[in-house]
Enzyme design. Structure first.
Site, short mmCIF file in Angstrom:
data_model
loop_
_atom_site.label_atom_id
_atom_site.label_comp_id
_atom_site.label_asym_id
_atom_site.label_seq_id
_atom_site.Cartn_x
_atom_site.Cartn_y
_atom_site.Cartn_z
N PHE A 150 0.86 -1.18 0.00
CA PHE A 150 0.00 0.00 0.00
C PHE A 150 0.89 1.23 0.00
O PHE A 150 1.67 1.43 0.94
CB PHE A 150 -0.95 0.06 1.21
CG PHE A 150 -1.83 1.29 1.12
CD1 PHE A 150 -3.00 1.27 0.38
CD2 PHE A 150 -1.46 2.48 1.73
CE1 PHE A 150 -3.79 2.42 0.24
CE2 PHE A 150 -2.24 3.63 1.60
CZ PHE A 150 -3.40 3.60 0.86
N ASP A 235 9.39 2.86 1.99
CA ASP A 235 8.21 3.64 2.34
C ASP A 235 7.97 3.44 3.84
O ASP A 235 7.40 2.43 4.27
CB ASP A 235 6.99 3.18 1.52
CG ASP A 235 5.74 3.99 1.85
OD1 ASP A 235 5.73 4.72 2.86
OD2 ASP A 235 4.75 3.87 1.09
N LYS A 264 2.59 10.90 7.22
CA LYS A 264 1.77 10.64 8.41
C LYS A 264 2.29 11.35 9.67
O LYS A 264 2.06 12.54 9.82
CB LYS A 264 1.59 9.14 8.60
CG LYS A 264 0.78 8.55 7.44
CD LYS A 264 0.05 7.26 7.75
CE LYS A 264 -0.99 6.98 6.68
NZ LYS A 264 -0.66 5.87 5.79
C1 LIG Z 1 -0.84 5.97 4.36
C2 LIG Z 1 0.25 5.47 3.52
C3 LIG Z 1 0.57 6.06 2.29
C4 LIG Z 1 -0.26 7.20 1.69
O1 LIG Z 1 -0.29 8.33 2.49
P1 LIG Z 1 -1.44 9.43 2.23
O2 LIG Z 1 -1.05 10.56 3.15
O3 LIG Z 1 -2.75 8.80 2.61
O4 LIG Z 1 -1.39 9.80 0.80
C5 LIG Z 1 1.64 5.59 1.58
N1 LIG Z 1 2.38 4.57 2.06
C6 LIG Z 1 2.11 3.96 3.22
C7 LIG Z 1 2.99 2.85 3.70
C8 LIG Z 1 1.03 4.37 3.99
O5 LIG Z 1 0.75 3.75 5.13
#
Ligand SMILES: *Cc1c(COP(=O)(O)O)cnc(C)c1O
Length: 414
Positions: A150, A235, A264
């Protein structure tokens, strides 16, 4: 969970929900609770009921709701200067960039707003680096990604998602991505070639259900990237910034990626702040006009991000996460495997972050989430039968016990 004065009724909750359903797109399926206040690890709904927040805005709220240091810094900056665009310098970006570079051990950062934008930034930088530094022929670059990933919701990012719901009917999809099984080093070794510019992965798959790769996998990814001359892009939007007990989840295997992708919690739960952090020889492929964002690196974002980085540099949140994570692991053990559909089939914990798989034959993740809500705990299911537990890192030991008791009761019945 007692109700005090000045609070609404179940009728008001229903009215709020009806209004949202009438006027806002149905792109989420929220639990039927309408929140109006938050402080630390606790939130209050419009009826005055209190809940322990065990989702923490998907780890955006690692420091809890309204952390006094973050609020003070944001309020001070709000009154002073909020947005300049990058057409001009502002006095907040430099200190934030220097502090975040130091925290990540990298030379430079590129600030954006949402997580998806930071991922997109990493993809663009990787491709440009591939063409201009590695020497990949034009339009031949490939990026290897993981099953169950994700990384956000843009058209390119959903192009390499294997979640049907997130992806279906958003084509034509962006080419140039290859998917391999997460945790399988051999599959990755076979997937990379001379035109691979990056391997993009979450060191723990958050939306996937807190999936922790086998020990040694991150080291293998590092070695495979080195051999292939490809960038390792981590990520850490959900796994980073103290959630797993370390500043970055990659540290659990003493691995340093080429590019950190952050978001985040970088915004302290107040504001969207994201960034990539990497070294000069990679980020120098970005030149004026070749990438940007109106809000990225704005003074309010930079002030909040800087305070977040300062708090993380002190190490207290990492220590709390490690310590409370041990307690969480211990408390969850008795809920494992009765084999009769009343317990958990698997528990994965890293720091104060847990994925709980409900036994086959047990209630659905949604039902467990609804029962948890009735017990004063807010958490969310993922992939049908997994509950993700990620309280703010400011919770107490008693609150960790309270949440596990609520899980036990929710599994046992309504
Ligand atoms: C939440 C998340 C995203 C996307 O972040 P947004 O601020 O919702 O665009 C990307 N990668 C990971 C691992 C995430 O948990």
């Amino acid at each position: 969970m007692t109700s005090s004065h000045n609070h609404g009724s179940t009728a008001q909750t229903a009215a709020h929900i009806a209004q949202v359903e009438r006027y806002a797109a149905h792109n989420y399926h929220p639990l039927p609770v309408v929140l109006s206040h938050g402080e630390g690890a606790w939130v209050t709904d419009v009826e005055g009921r209190r809940y322990l927040d065990c989702l923490s805005g998907y780890s955006a709220l690692n420091f809890g709701h309204g952390h006094p240091r973050l609020l003070a810094r944001a309020q001070e900056q709000l009154a002073r200067l909020t947005l300049t665009s990058r057409a001009f310098h502002n006095d907040q970006l430099g200190p934030f960039a220097e502090a975040l570079a130091a925290l990540t051990g990298k030379d430079m950062i590129l600030p954006m707003n949402t997580g998806a934008e930071a991922v997109e930034t990493a993809l663009k930088v990787s491709r440009r680096w591939g063409y201009r530094v590695k020497g990949v022929p034009e339009n031949e670059a490939n990026i290897v990604v993981m099953e169950g990933n994700f990384h956000g919701r843009t058209t390119t990012i959903v192009s390499f998602s294997d979640d049907k719901v997130a992806r279906d009917d958003y084509g034509p999809y962006t080419p140039g991505f290859r998917t391999v099984t997460y945790g399988d080093s051999q599959a990755l070794r076979e997937a990379v070639d001379d035109f691979t510019v990056a391997v993009l992965l979450e060191p723990v798959q958050g939306e996937g259900g807190v999936v922790i790769p086998p020990e040694g996998y991150l080291r293998d990814v590092r070695a495979i990237c080195d051999e292939a001359g490809a960038l390792m892009v981590a990520d850490e939007i959900q796994s980073g910034l103290a959630r797993t007990g370390r500043t970055f989840a990659c540290e659990h295997e003493e691995v340093v990626p080429d590019v950190y992708v952050l978001g985040k919690a970088l915004g302290g739960g107040l504001y969207p702040v994201s960034a990539i952090a990497t070294n000069h020889e990679i980020l120098e492929v970005i030149t004026p006009g070749s990438h940007g964002s109106t809000f990225g690196g704005n003074p309010l974002a930079a002030a909040i991000g800087h305070e977040v980085v300062t708090m993380l540099a002190e190490g207290e949140f990492q220590r709390r996460s490690t310590h409370l994570g041990h307690l969480l692991t211990e408390c969850l053990q008795p809920l494992l495997g009765h084999g009769d559909g009343t317990g958990l089939s698997e528990v994965r914990v890293r720091g104060l972050w847990a994925g709980l798989d409900i036994e086959p034959g047990g209630p659905s993740g949604r039902v467990v989430s609804e029962r948890l809500m009735a017990h004063g705990v807010l958490a969310k299911d993922t992939h049908g039968s997994t509950i993700r537990i990620a309280p703010p890192l400011v919770v107490t030991e008693d609150e960790v016990r309270l949440l596990v008791d609520a899980v036990a009761e929710a599994l046992a019945g309504p």
